[in-house]
Design a protein around this motif. Structure first.
Motif, mmCIF file in Angstrom:
data_model
loop_
_atom_site.group_PDB
_atom_site.id
_atom_site.type_symbol
_atom_site.label_atom_id
_atom_site.label_comp_id
_atom_site.label_asym_id
_atom_site.label_seq_id
_atom_site.Cartn_x
_atom_site.Cartn_y
_atom_site.Cartn_z
ATOM 1 N N ILE A 29 7.017 1.423 6.332
ATOM 2 C CA ILE A 29 8.264 2.125 6.001
ATOM 3 C C ILE A 29 7.907 3.560 5.654
ATOM 4 C CG2 ILE A 29 10.168 2.301 4.365
ATOM 5 C CD1 ILE A 29 10.056 -0.711 4.016
ATOM 6 N N PHE A 30 8.569 4.504 6.307
ATOM 7 C CA PHE A 30 8.341 5.906 5.993
ATOM 8 C C PHE A 30 9.106 6.308 4.735
ATOM 9 C CE2 PHE A 30 7.127 6.868 10.550
ATOM 10 C CZ PHE A 30 5.852 7.302 10.231
ATOM 11 N N LEU A 31 8.469 7.137 3.932
ATOM 12 C CA LEU A 31 9.128 7.794 2.811
ATOM 13 C C LEU A 31 9.319 9.257 3.191
ATOM 14 C CD1 LEU A 31 6.901 6.396 -0.110
ATOM 15 C CD2 LEU A 31 9.155 5.563 0.586
ATOM 16 N N LEU B 107 0.847 -1.186 0.000
ATOM 17 C CA LEU B 107 0.000 0.000 0.000
ATOM 18 C C LEU B 107 0.885 1.239 0.000
ATOM 19 C CD1 LEU B 107 -2.677 1.546 0.275
ATOM 20 C CD2 LEU B 107 -2.512 1.220 2.764
ATOM 21 N N LEU B 108 0.712 2.100 -1.013
ATOM 22 C CA LEU B 108 1.446 3.364 -1.099
ATOM 23 C C LEU B 108 0.546 4.487 -0.599
ATOM 24 C CD1 LEU B 108 2.979 3.069 -4.700
ATOM 25 C CD2 LEU B 108 4.082 2.521 -2.533
ATOM 26 N N VAL B 109 1.041 5.267 0.361
ATOM 27 C CA VAL B 109 0.262 6.374 0.920
ATOM 28 C C VAL B 109 1.043 7.661 0.724
ATOM 29 C CG1 VAL B 109 -1.005 7.230 2.914
ATOM 30 C CG2 VAL B 109 -0.591 4.769 2.678
ATOM 31 N N ASP B 110 0.510 8.569 -0.108
ATOM 32 C CA ASP B 110 1.203 9.821 -0.418
ATOM 33 C C ASP B 110 0.176 10.795 -0.967
ATOM 34 O OD1 ASP B 110 2.933 11.861 -1.469
ATOM 35 O OD2 ASP B 110 4.559 10.381 -1.533
ATOM 36 N N ASP B 111 0.255 12.067 -0.578
ATOM 37 C CA ASP B 111 -0.694 13.052 -1.081
ATOM 38 C C ASP B 111 -0.354 13.512 -2.495
ATOM 39 O OD1 ASP B 111 1.582 14.392 0.285
ATOM 40 O OD2 ASP B 111 0.599 16.215 -0.435
ATOM 41 N N SER B 112 0.823 13.152 -2.992
ATOM 42 C CA SER B 112 1.257 13.559 -4.329
ATOM 43 C C SER B 112 0.937 12.476 -5.356
ATOM 44 C CB SER B 112 2.770 13.834 -4.336
ATOM 45 O OG SER B 112 3.254 13.939 -5.658
ATOM 46 N N GLU B 113 0.102 12.815 -6.348
ATOM 47 C CA GLU B 113 -0.244 11.876 -7.397
ATOM 48 C C GLU B 113 0.991 11.491 -8.203
ATOM 49 O OE1 GLU B 113 -2.620 9.372 -9.699
ATOM 50 O OE2 GLU B 113 -3.148 10.445 -7.857
ATOM 51 N N ILE B 114 1.882 12.448 -8.418
ATOM 52 C CA ILE B 114 3.113 12.182 -9.179
ATOM 53 C C ILE B 114 3.966 11.142 -8.466
ATOM 54 C CG2 ILE B 114 5.283 13.183 -10.007
ATOM 55 C CD1 ILE B 114 3.768 15.800 -10.470
ATOM 56 N N SER B 115 4.121 11.310 -7.146
ATOM 57 C CA SER B 115 4.919 10.359 -6.368
ATOM 58 C C SER B 115 4.282 8.972 -6.361
ATOM 59 C CB SER B 115 5.085 10.859 -4.931
ATOM 60 O OG SER B 115 5.832 12.061 -4.902
ATOM 61 N N LEU B 116 2.935 8.939 -6.210
ATOM 62 C CA LEU B 116 2.234 7.653 -6.198
ATOM 63 C C LEU B 116 2.446 6.890 -7.498
ATOM 64 C CD1 LEU B 116 -1.242 8.476 -4.573
ATOM 65 C CD2 LEU B 116 0.558 7.058 -3.598
ATOM 66 N N ILE C 216 3.418 -1.332 4.061
ATOM 67 C CA ILE C 216 2.904 0.011 3.801
ATOM 68 C C ILE C 216 4.082 0.956 3.615
ATOM 69 C CG2 ILE C 216 1.534 1.946 4.691
ATOM 70 C CD1 ILE C 216 0.008 -0.114 6.415
ATOM 71 N N LEU C 217 4.097 1.662 2.496
ATOM 72 C CA LEU C 217 5.072 2.719 2.252
ATOM 73 C C LEU C 217 4.345 4.037 2.483
ATOM 74 C CD1 LEU C 217 6.890 1.411 -0.970
ATOM 75 C CD2 LEU C 217 7.584 1.160 1.421
ATOM 76 N N LEU C 218 4.728 4.762 3.521
ATOM 77 C CA LEU C 218 3.952 5.889 4.025
ATOM 78 C C LEU C 218 4.743 7.197 3.957
ATOM 79 C CD1 LEU C 218 1.510 7.067 5.599
ATOM 80 C CD2 LEU C 218 2.546 6.173 7.702
ATOM 81 N N ASP C 219 4.221 8.165 3.223
ATOM 82 C CA ASP C 219 4.844 9.482 3.149
ATOM 83 C C ASP C 219 4.782 10.153 4.518
ATOM 84 O OD1 ASP C 219 5.955 11.853 2.227
ATOM 85 O OD2 ASP C 219 4.049 12.634 1.496
#
Length: 446
Positions: free
Chosen positions: A404-406, A331-340, A374-377
């Motif tokens: 894991i924090f990004l 699961l990728l969690v990031d507010d940036s669509e580009i990063s996702l 989970i990869l979490l921004d």
């Protein structure tokens, strides 16, 4: 074929001659299932059996229509149109396929799957409605009320058809992945030529439990026969739902597709469906979504027809269902669509990847389909990574999921702050793609 249709008391509609004919049709299909895999003699038996099934089906339709006319059944014209579609379109196309392929195993599978799905779906929806044993029409309701009414209609149909005690999990399902899903799209047109799009999402185990249970299937995966039966039962299900909502002017089905999760998700990125309901049936999750005519887009998958149905179903199952195999889920969690999208492109070849743009969306994703990692921004607005991690750790069922924090910050103070929250680790966004991929691979091997 390892499949049998199991007659159950709930299939009885209370009209003796109709119930007896339904039992007869079930019996004929069961004999066809039994002989379908045999060699030359079995193939000849299959040919004769299919003719026998067709004769009984035509006789049954005529008798049932005469009965509906005699009791002045209000839904007679709609019901007769459904019969006409089966006898004038569906059966002839299946017969042409059988002849064209010299009654090949695949063509027989297709015929049996379609007929079983249609027969069971029609019996549990339209036929039950003749005697008023299913839900009544809701009439013209306000949009807010119609959403709730549709939810109750679907819950009642799931109870009537499959004895499932479902509940609405969300009235604003946003396309999150749940379990191993099958994504099915139906396109309807109005008499004025406008289009409506209905999207159905089934957790695979739900199809195995419901359609497979009715057919007494011994498989623990969705195979071609089960998928074809599910397609036609789904169409009957949708027909019954839309009949309860006259304001939804959907006249005729024009197209059906099996979608990848990415194709399904793209619809939710570009549009907000008018209705988007998520149900927990107790046997798996199910979503029912409706997109309005003016939001309609083409190009959402190969259109299924009589000529390509078996090929497309086999291709879909191989690529999107059986091909999922034992891939681990991230699961990728990031507010940036580009990063996702960048991270998804890096990881999706080897992993099943789900996306979330907020903490709330992340919790929904975890609830519906527990990830392996989970990869979490860390630097998200409103609800940052530390708060999301706290929410995850607060839930007993989620507490052991590795996170894991990004982060884009590499200074000592920022790193110490991240590590104090005790994640599995952290990754700098400034690392090269190969390094990030290698680190994720190593974490998942631990």
């Amino acid at each position: 074929m390892g499949k049998q249709l199991i007659w159950q008391d709930r299939f009885n509609i209370g009209v003796s001659f109709i119930d007896e004919e339904h039992k007869k049709l079930f019996s004929i299909l069961n004999k066809l299932f039994e002989h379908g895999k045999q060699e030359e003699k079995g193939r000849w038996v299959c040919q004769e059996g299919i003719k026998y099934f067709k004769e009984h089906a035509m006789k049954h339709f005529t008798e049932e229509e005469n009965y509906m006319a005699s009791i002045q059944y209000a839904g007679f014209e709609t019901h007769r149109r459904l019969h006409d579609n089966f006898r004038k379109k569906m059966l002839p196309s299946l017969e042409r396929e059988l002849v064209r392929t010299n009654y090949s195993e695949n063509a027989i599978d297709h015929f049996l799957g379609v007929c079983a799905g249609w027969l069971v779906g029609h019996t549990l929806t339209e036929d039950r409605a003749i005697t008023g044993s299913t839900i009544s029409k809701w009439g013209d309701l306000l949009p807010e009320e119609e959403q709730a009414a549709m939810g109750q209609t679907i819950i009642q149909l799931l109870q009537d058809m499959f004895l499932l005690k479902a509940r609405v999990v969300s009235e604003c399902y946003d396309g999150e992945r749940f379990g191993k899903g099958i994504y099915y799209r139906l396109v309807y047109v109005t008499q004025q030529g406008k289009k409506w799009e209905i999207l159905l999402v089934f957790e695979q185990k739900l199809i195995i439990k419901t359609v497979g249970g009715v057919m007494d299937s011994k498989t623990d995966t969705v195979d071609v026969t089960l998928m074809n039966a599910a397609r036609y039962m789904a169409q009957q299900f949708v027909n019954r739902v839309r009949e309860n909502f006259p304001s939804a002017d959907m006249f005729e089905m024009k197209e059906e597709n099996l979608l990848t999760y990415e194709q399904f998700q793209n619809i939710f990125k570009e549009h907000n469906p008018q209705i988007s309901l998520l149900f927990d049936t107790g046997a798996g999750y199910f979503a029912y979504c409706v997109v309005a005519p003016h939001l309609m887009q083409d190009g959402n998958g190969v259109s299924i027809n009589a000529d390509n149905a078996m090929t497309e179903v086999e291709r879909y199952l191989k690529k999107n269902v059986n091909g999922e195999g034992n891939k681990k889920k991230i699961l990728l969690v990031d507010d940036s669509e580009i990063s996702l999208q960048a991270m998804k492109g890096l990881l999706e070849k080897d992993y099943t990847v789900a996306l979330a743009k907020s903490g709330a969306a992340a919790i929904r994703c975890i609830t519906l389909d527990r990830p392996d990692l989970i990869l979490l921004d860390y630097e998200m607005p409103v609800c940052d990574g530390s708060q999301v991690l706290e929410m995850i750790r607060a839930e007993e069922n989620f507490a052991d999921i590795p996170v894991i924090f990004l982060t884009g910050r590499a200074d000592r103070k920022s790193v110490q702050k991240v590590l104090s929250l005790k994640p599995l680790g952290f990754l700098l966004k400034t690392l090269g793609p190969a390094e990030i991929k290698k680190s994720v691979d190593n974490y998942l091997k631990m």
